[in-house]
Motif scaffolding. Structure first.
Motif, PDB file in Angstrom:
ATOM      1  N   CYS A  79       0.714  -1.077   0.015  1.00  0.00           N
ATOM      2  CA  CYS A  79       0.168   0.052   0.010  1.00  0.00           C
ATOM      3  C   CYS A  79       0.892   1.261  -0.044  1.00  0.00           C
ATOM      4  CB  CYS A  79      -1.053   0.179   1.069  1.00  0.00           C
ATOM      5  SG  CYS A  79       0.011   0.356   2.883  1.00  0.00           S
ATOM      6  N   SER A  80       0.407   2.358  -0.108  1.00  0.00           N
ATOM      7  CA  SER A  80       0.968   3.634  -0.094  1.00  0.00           C
ATOM      8  C   SER A  80       2.003   3.886   0.909  1.00  0.00           C
ATOM      9  CB  SER A  80       0.099   4.861  -0.536  1.00  0.00           C
ATOM     10  OG  SER A  80      -0.475   4.398  -1.743  1.00  0.00           O
ATOM     11  N   CYS A  81       1.557   3.604   1.917  1.00  0.00           N
ATOM     12  CA  CYS A  81       2.305   3.981   3.256  1.00  0.00           C
ATOM     13  C   CYS A  81       2.978   2.791   3.830  1.00  0.00           C
ATOM     14  CB  CYS A  81       1.152   4.473   4.374  1.00  0.00           C
ATOM     15  SG  CYS A  81       0.238   3.178   5.207  1.00  0.00           S
ATOM     16  N   GLY A  82       2.846   1.716   3.216  1.00  0.00           N
ATOM     17  CA  GLY A  82       3.820   0.503   3.686  1.00  0.00           C
ATOM     18  C   GLY A  82       3.383  -0.169   4.792  1.00  0.00           C
ATOM     19  N   GLN A  83       2.044  -0.086   5.296  1.00  0.00           N
ATOM     20  CA  GLN A  83       1.678  -0.642   6.506  1.00  0.00           C
ATOM     21  C   GLN A  83       1.001  -2.106   6.033  1.00  0.00           C
ATOM     22  OE1 GLN A  83      -0.721   0.796   9.774  1.00  0.00           O
ATOM     23  NE2 GLN A  83      -0.332   3.029   8.914  1.00  0.00           N
ATOM     24  N   VAL A  84       0.537  -2.192   4.570  1.00  0.00           N
ATOM     25  CA  VAL A  84       0.197  -3.603   4.141  1.00  0.00           C
ATOM     26  C   VAL A  84       1.024  -3.857   2.977  1.00  0.00           C
ATOM     27  CG1 VAL A  84      -1.945  -4.759   2.989  1.00  0.00           C
ATOM     28  CG2 VAL A  84      -2.143  -2.876   4.822  1.00  0.00           C
ATOM     29  N   GLU A  85       1.527  -5.148   3.201  1.00  0.00           N
ATOM     30  CA  GLU A  85       2.463  -5.690   2.255  1.00  0.00           C
ATOM     31  C   GLU A  85       2.175  -6.933   1.755  1.00  0.00           C
ATOM     32  OE1 GLU A  85       6.668  -5.431   3.591  1.00  0.00           O
ATOM     33  OE2 GLU A  85       6.508  -3.370   3.390  1.00  0.00           O
ATOM     34  N   GLY A  86       2.530  -7.704   0.697  1.00  0.00           N
ATOM     35  CA  GLY A  86       2.364  -8.928   0.354  1.00  0.00           C
ATOM     36  C   GLY A  86       2.927  -9.389  -0.950  1.00  0.00           C
ATOM     37  N   THR A  87       2.640 -10.543  -1.687  1.00  0.00           N
ATOM     38  CA  THR A  87       3.067 -10.887  -2.754  1.00  0.00           C
ATOM     39  C   THR A  87       2.002 -11.426  -3.756  1.00  0.00           C
ATOM     40  OG1 THR A  87       5.204 -11.558  -1.659  1.00  0.00           O
ATOM     41  CG2 THR A  87       4.772 -12.613  -3.882  1.00  0.00           C
ATOM     42  N   ALA A  88       2.313 -11.050  -4.924  1.00  0.00           N
ATOM     43  CA  ALA A  88       1.404 -11.862  -6.136  1.00  0.00           C
ATOM     44  C   ALA A  88       2.362 -12.927  -6.687  1.00  0.00           C
ATOM     45  CB  ALA A  88       0.903 -11.022  -7.052  1.00  0.00           C
ATOM     46  N   HIS A  89       1.858 -14.145  -6.469  1.00  0.00           N
ATOM     47  CA  HIS A  89       2.859 -15.270  -6.845  1.00  0.00           C
ATOM     48  C   HIS A  89       2.534 -15.720  -8.159  1.00  0.00           C
ATOM     49  CE1 HIS A  89       3.913 -15.841  -2.716  1.00  0.00           C
ATOM     50  NE2 HIS A  89       2.803 -15.735  -2.166  1.00  0.00           N
ATOM     51  N   ASN A  90       3.376 -16.326  -8.808  1.00  0.00           N
ATOM     52  CA  ASN A  90       3.395 -16.992 -10.299  1.00  0.00           C
ATOM     53  C   ASN A  90       2.674 -16.114 -11.277  1.00  0.00           C
ATOM     54  OD1 ASN A  90       4.653 -19.424  -9.384  1.00  0.00           O
ATOM     55  ND2 ASN A  90       2.792 -19.888  -8.135  1.00  0.00           N
ATOM     56  N   ILE A  91       3.052 -14.822 -11.460  1.00  0.00           N
ATOM     57  CA  ILE A  91       2.449 -13.930 -12.245  1.00  0.00           C
ATOM     58  C   ILE A  91       2.770 -13.883 -13.545  1.00  0.00           C
ATOM     59  CG2 ILE A  91       1.659 -11.338 -12.486  1.00  0.00           C
ATOM     60  CD1 ILE A  91       0.115 -12.917 -10.244  1.00  0.00           C
ATOM     61  N   SER A  92       2.216 -13.655 -14.642  1.00  0.00           N
ATOM     62  CA  SER A  92       2.717 -13.682 -15.943  1.00  0.00           C
ATOM     63  C   SER A  92       1.493 -13.286 -16.880  1.00  0.00           C
ATOM     64  CB  SER A  92       3.216 -14.693 -16.619  1.00  0.00           C
ATOM     65  OG  SER A  92       2.410 -15.594 -16.591  1.00  0.00           O
ATOM     66  N   GLN A 131      -3.478 -16.726  -5.618  1.00  0.00           N
ATOM     67  CA  GLN A 131      -2.077 -16.166  -6.060  1.00  0.00           C
ATOM     68  C   GLN A 131      -1.795 -14.895  -5.287  1.00  0.00           C
ATOM     69  OE1 GLN A 131      -3.181 -16.583 -10.301  1.00  0.00           O
ATOM     70  NE2 GLN A 131      -1.293 -16.263 -10.632  1.00  0.00           N
ATOM     71  N   ILE A 132      -2.682 -14.373  -4.596  1.00  0.00           N
ATOM     72  CA  ILE A 132      -2.334 -13.192  -3.714  1.00  0.00           C
ATOM     73  C   ILE A 132      -2.345 -13.537  -2.101  1.00  0.00           C
ATOM     74  CG2 ILE A 132      -3.529 -10.941  -2.815  1.00  0.00           C
ATOM     75  CD1 ILE A 132      -5.223 -11.168  -5.424  1.00  0.00           C
ATOM     76  N   GLU A 133      -1.284 -13.174  -1.827  1.00  0.00           N
ATOM     77  CA  GLU A 133      -0.479 -13.291  -0.316  1.00  0.00           C
ATOM     78  C   GLU A 133      -0.460 -11.966   0.486  1.00  0.00           C
ATOM     79  OE1 GLU A 133       2.521 -15.915   2.444  1.00  0.00           O
ATOM     80  OE2 GLU A 133       3.002 -15.674   0.305  1.00  0.00           O
ATOM     81  N   ILE A 134      -1.173 -11.680   1.656  1.00  0.00           N
ATOM     82  CA  ILE A 134      -0.950 -10.669   2.289  1.00  0.00           C
ATOM     83  C   ILE A 134      -0.211 -11.047   3.267  1.00  0.00           C
ATOM     84  CG2 ILE A 134      -1.771  -8.700   3.829  1.00  0.00           C
ATOM     85  CD1 ILE A 134      -2.723  -8.439   0.585  1.00  0.00           C
TER      86      ILE A 134
END
Length: 193
Positions: free
Chosen positions: A8-21, A64-67
């Motif tokens: 997110c813009s302020c960095g409090q929420v992070e994660g990864t979108a896996h196996n993206i193409s 595919q979305i991990e928070i």
């Protein structure tokens, strides 16, 4: 396939979108009035919408979305009782994703949540469709191939992919719905007005 950082813009929420193409998802720009109303609801039209009122979205699956950080900051709004579940962060009102419900393997990640500045075209491929042009803002020219609504050509890509992903169980785990299928937070029901 790559891993795309989510933040997110302020960095409090992070994660990864896996196996993206480009083969695992569909990138489009949506100009619909609901996407514009969502940007307005968040008070961030200037950095969510393009000059024509479009939102750059990458359609993928919830699995595919991990928070990994700040999951408690997720919030949800629906534009009407049957509207999409539109997820955002409470901390800085960053749009996260749009989902239909817990049982369908569909999540449209909004560009603001993908931490891929300068790499977006390489990671996701070019925008394949520009849709809902009938709601575009006046003043800026739309891309030449913008569709007034959702064309059949998108459905011919999206529906078989959704069926395959449903069979493969890619609607879960989901960062947006718990194991019972309930949203992880109570959605606010809001009108476009």
């Amino acid at each position: 396939m790559i891993e795309v950082a989510l933040k997110c813009s302020c960095g409090q929420v992070e994660g990864t979108a896996h196996n993206i193409s480009p083969q695992t998802g569909l990138r489009l720009v949506c100009h619909c009035d609901d996407c514009q109303a969502f940007a307005n609801y968040l008070g961030r039209e200037a950095d969510i919408l393009d000059a024509c009122g479009g939102t750059d979205v990458f359609q993928t699956t919830p699995s595919q979305i991990e928070i990994t950080k700040g999951h408690d900051q997720l919030r949800c709004v629906r534009l009407g009782p049957k509207g999409l579940f539109r997820w955002y962060t409470d901390c800085c009102k960053t749009p996260v994703a749009n989902t239909i419900n817990a049982s369908l393997p569909f999540s449209g990640i909004v560009h603001n949540f993908m931490d891929d500045k300068g790499l977006r075209d390489n990671n996701l491929g070019p925008v394949r469709f520009s849709v809902m042009g009938k709601f575009a803002k006046d003043g800026s020219p739309l891309p030449r191939d913008t569709h007034d609504t959702f064309p059949l050509s998108i459905m011919l890509i999206a529906i078989p992919r959704m069926i395959k992903n449903k069979i493969l169980g890619r609607h879960k785990p989901s960062p947006f719905f718990d194991k019972t299928g309930a949203p992880v937070c109570e959605p606010v029901i809001h009108t476009k007005d």
